[in-house]
Enzyme design. Structure first.
Site, PDB file in Angstrom:
ATOM      1  N   GLU A 101       1.003  -1.296  -0.026  1.00 50.36           N
ATOM      2  CA  GLU A 101      -0.091  -0.100   0.137  1.00 50.36           C
ATOM      3  C   GLU A 101       1.197   1.367   0.151  1.00 50.36           C
ATOM      4  O   GLU A 101       2.042   1.027   0.615  1.00 50.36           O
ATOM      5  CB  GLU A 101      -1.002  -0.010   1.268  1.00 50.36           C
ATOM      6  CG  GLU A 101      -2.250  -0.728   0.987  1.00 50.36           C
ATOM      7  CD  GLU A 101      -3.291   0.189   0.300  1.00 50.36           C
ATOM      8  OE1 GLU A 101      -2.835   1.186  -0.469  1.00 50.36           O
ATOM      9  OE2 GLU A 101      -4.535   0.208   0.409  1.00 50.36           O
ATOM     10  N   ASP A 102       0.147   2.433  -0.564  1.00 51.92           N
ATOM     11  CA  ASP A 102       1.068   3.475  -0.314  1.00 51.92           C
ATOM     12  C   ASP A 102       0.867   4.165   0.941  1.00 51.92           C
ATOM     13  O   ASP A 102       1.808   4.733   1.490  1.00 51.92           O
ATOM     14  CB  ASP A 102       0.647   4.515  -1.493  1.00 51.92           C
ATOM     15  CG  ASP A 102      -0.937   4.821  -1.570  1.00 51.92           C
ATOM     16  OD1 ASP A 102      -1.486   3.896  -0.964  1.00 51.92           O
ATOM     17  OD2 ASP A 102      -1.413   5.639  -2.367  1.00 51.92           O
ATOM     18  N   ILE A 103      -0.130   3.944   1.297  1.00 50.25           N
ATOM     19  CA  ILE A 103      -0.321   4.758   2.794  1.00 50.25           C
ATOM     20  C   ILE A 103      -1.290   4.049   3.694  1.00 50.25           C
ATOM     21  O   ILE A 103      -2.577   3.361   3.188  1.00 50.25           O
ATOM     22  CB  ILE A 103      -0.919   6.231   2.485  1.00 50.25           C
ATOM     23  CG1 ILE A 103      -0.913   6.887   3.869  1.00 50.25           C
ATOM     24  CG2 ILE A 103      -2.084   6.274   1.957  1.00 50.25           C
ATOM     25  CD1 ILE A 103      -0.770   8.543   3.779  1.00 50.25           C
ATOM     26  N   VAL A 104      -1.140   3.960   4.970  1.00 51.28           N
ATOM     27  CA  VAL A 104      -2.185   3.381   5.681  1.00 51.28           C
ATOM     28  C   VAL A 104      -2.567   4.800   6.686  1.00 51.28           C
ATOM     29  O   VAL A 104      -1.822   5.478   7.123  1.00 51.28           O
ATOM     30  CB  VAL A 104      -1.645   2.230   6.564  1.00 51.28           C
ATOM     31  CG1 VAL A 104      -0.423   2.406   7.229  1.00 51.28           C
ATOM     32  CG2 VAL A 104      -2.741   1.840   7.647  1.00 51.28           C
ATOM     33  N   ASP A 105      -3.817   4.777   6.753  1.00 52.35           N
ATOM     34  CA  ASP A 105      -4.457   6.158   7.431  1.00 52.35           C
ATOM     35  C   ASP A 105      -5.422   5.639   8.559  1.00 52.35           C
ATOM     36  O   ASP A 105      -4.712   5.215   9.764  1.00 52.35           O
ATOM     37  CB  ASP A 105      -5.200   6.703   6.233  1.00 52.35           C
ATOM     38  CG  ASP A 105      -5.523   8.119   6.576  1.00 52.35           C
ATOM     39  OD1 ASP A 105      -5.775   8.566   7.563  1.00 52.35           O
ATOM     40  OD2 ASP A 105      -5.757   8.885   5.718  1.00 52.35           O
ATOM     41  N   GLY A 107      -6.600   2.979   8.748  1.00 50.76           N
ATOM     42  CA  GLY A 107      -6.277   1.197   8.777  1.00 50.76           C
ATOM     43  C   GLY A 107      -7.487   0.424   8.134  1.00 50.76           C
ATOM     44  O   GLY A 107      -7.424  -0.734   8.103  1.00 50.76           O
ATOM     45  N   THR A 109      -9.119   0.122   5.430  1.00 55.13           N
ATOM     46  CA  THR A 109      -8.976  -0.502   3.933  1.00 55.13           C
ATOM     47  C   THR A 109      -7.917  -1.841   4.199  1.00 55.13           C
ATOM     48  O   THR A 109      -8.507  -2.981   3.866  1.00 55.13           O
ATOM     49  CB  THR A 109      -8.099   0.485   2.850  1.00 55.13           C
ATOM     50  OG1 THR A 109      -8.960   1.644   3.025  1.00 55.13           O
ATOM     51  CG2 THR A 109      -8.305  -0.258   1.556  1.00 55.13           C
ATOM     52  N   LYS A 133       0.222   7.105   8.441  1.00 56.63           N
ATOM     53  CA  LYS A 133      -0.214   8.309   9.102  1.00 56.63           C
ATOM     54  C   LYS A 133      -0.916   7.725  10.307  1.00 56.63           C
ATOM     55  O   LYS A 133      -2.071   7.799  10.485  1.00 56.63           O
ATOM     56  CB  LYS A 133      -1.375   8.783   8.386  1.00 56.63           C
ATOM     57  CG  LYS A 133      -0.932  10.286   7.470  1.00 56.63           C
ATOM     58  CD  LYS A 133      -2.205  10.909   6.843  1.00 56.63           C
ATOM     59  CE  LYS A 133      -1.738  11.948   5.910  1.00 56.63           C
ATOM     60  NZ  LYS A 133      -2.859  12.522   5.306  1.00 56.63           N
ATOM     61  N   ASP A 161      -2.504  11.132  -4.241  1.00 50.73           N
ATOM     62  CA  ASP A 161      -3.268  12.180  -5.269  1.00 50.73           C
ATOM     63  C   ASP A 161      -4.034  13.061  -4.301  1.00 50.73           C
ATOM     64  O   ASP A 161      -4.252  12.751  -3.226  1.00 50.73           O
ATOM     65  CB  ASP A 161      -4.091  11.420  -6.062  1.00 50.73           C
ATOM     66  CG  ASP A 161      -5.309  10.947  -5.445  1.00 50.73           C
ATOM     67  OD1 ASP A 161      -5.176  10.066  -4.522  1.00 50.73           O
ATOM     68  OD2 ASP A 161      -6.558  11.130  -5.850  1.00 50.73           O
TER      69      ASP A 161
HETATM   70  C1  PRP Z   1      -5.775   5.184  -0.078  1.00 48.49           C
HETATM   71  C2  PRP Z   1      -4.673   4.237   0.266  1.00 48.49           C
HETATM   72  C3  PRP Z   1      -5.555   3.031   0.952  1.00 48.49           C
HETATM   73  C4  PRP Z   1      -6.402   3.923   1.759  1.00 48.49           C
HETATM   74  C5  PRP Z   1      -5.849   4.354   3.326  1.00 48.49           C
HETATM   75  O1  PRP Z   1      -6.452   4.871  -1.423  1.00 48.49           O
HETATM   76  O2  PRP Z   1      -4.161   3.846  -1.060  1.00 48.49           O
HETATM   77  O3  PRP Z   1      -6.017   2.227   0.133  1.00 48.49           O
HETATM   78  O4  PRP Z   1      -6.594   5.258   1.141  1.00 48.49           O
HETATM   79  O5  PRP Z   1      -6.717   4.724   4.046  1.00 48.49           O
HETATM   80  P1  PRP Z   1      -7.391   3.992   5.210  1.00 48.49           P
HETATM   81  O6  PRP Z   1      -6.198   3.689   6.000  1.00 48.49           O
HETATM   82  O7  PRP Z   1      -8.148   5.076   5.955  1.00 48.49           O
HETATM   83  O8  PRP Z   1      -8.343   2.847   4.864  1.00 48.49           O
HETATM   84  P2  PRP Z   1      -7.517   5.804  -2.095  1.00 48.49           P
HETATM   85  O9  PRP Z   1      -8.716   5.616  -1.456  1.00 48.49           O
HETATM   86  O10 PRP Z   1      -7.063   7.112  -1.718  1.00 48.49           O
HETATM   87  O11 PRP Z   1      -7.304   5.374  -3.381  1.00 48.49           O
HETATM   88  P3  PRP Z   1      -6.190   5.562  -4.472  1.00 48.49           P
HETATM   89  O12 PRP Z   1      -4.968   4.344  -3.985  1.00 48.49           O
HETATM   90  O13 PRP Z   1      -6.691   5.041  -5.764  1.00 48.49           O
HETATM   91  O14 PRP Z   1      -5.625   6.981  -4.394  1.00 48.49           O
END
Ligand code: PRP
Length: 178
Positions: A101-105, A107, A109, A133, A161
């Site tokens: 994953e690019d980012i965990v926010d 958590g 997803t 994050k 993005d």
């Molecule tokens: C971003 C990222 C994760 C998710 C993390 O995806 O790639 O999948 O949000 O957030 P969470 O920890 O709050 O669940 P996004 O929905 O922005 O899609 P993208 O990768 O297509 O930009």
């Protein structure tokens, strides 16, 4: 509200150095003779994943697959659902899987996704994220490899993005909202 690019938070050199370290750590933990299926979660992670796998040793059995998902749920619903827009091409049963994953926010997803993928009976399932994050976490997620822990600020670039824009930046930058 309009947005403009701010300062660099992570330069391309810093990212590249860390990606090399992470690839070496993953290769070392996994063992070169054991295959690994690297699962990228579209769209953001594609940028990080392609750099990461290219830093893995040539003699390592590395496969790449992608998924596109959206997670539904909030802190009041623990039984969240992952909606799959695009599924993996191949079965992961009995395979060593690395979710990228690019980012965990929050958590959400990742936690929903881990549950879903574990239901497919991989031999092992590990998680690799470029950015964490951590201040925004709503549910616990076990992250095996983390590139950088970052503050709760809006950032873009290297796959991340702002309404679809700025994924293509080589550096990760702050976004200024005005
Ligand atoms: C971003 C990222 C994760 C998710 C993390 O995806 O790639 O999948 O949000 O957030 P969470 O920890 O709050 O669940 P996004 O929905 O922005 O899609 P993208 O990768 O297509 O930009």
């Amino acid at each position: 509200m309009s947005y403009r690019l701010g300062e660099v938070i992570l330069s391309r050199e810093t990212i590249s150095r860390r990606v090399k370290e992470m690839a070496a750590e993953i290769a070392n933990d996994n063992g070169r003779d054991k295959g690994i299926v690297v699962v990228g979660i579209l769209t953001g992670a594609a940028f990080f994943l392609t750099d990461l796998v290219r830093e893995m040793p040539e003699d390592m059995d590395v496969r790449v697959d992608f998924m596109s998902v959206a997670s539904y749920g909030d802190n009041t619903t623990s039984s969240g659902v992952v909606r799959i827009f695009h599924d993996l091409k191949s079965s992961i049963e009995g395979k060593n899987v690395l979710v990228v994953e690019d980012i965990v926010d929050s958590g959400l997803t990742l936690s929903h996704l881990i549950e879903l993928l574990n239901g497919r009976h991989p031999a092992s399932l590990k998680v690799c994220v470029l950015l964490d994050k951590y201040e925004r976490r709503k549910t616990e997620v076990n992250v095996d490899y983390c590139g950088f822990r970052i503050p709760d600020k809006f950032v873009v670039g290297y796959g991340l993005d702002c309404a679809g824009m700025w994924r293509h930046l080589k550096d990760i930058k702050y976004v200024i909202e005005e």
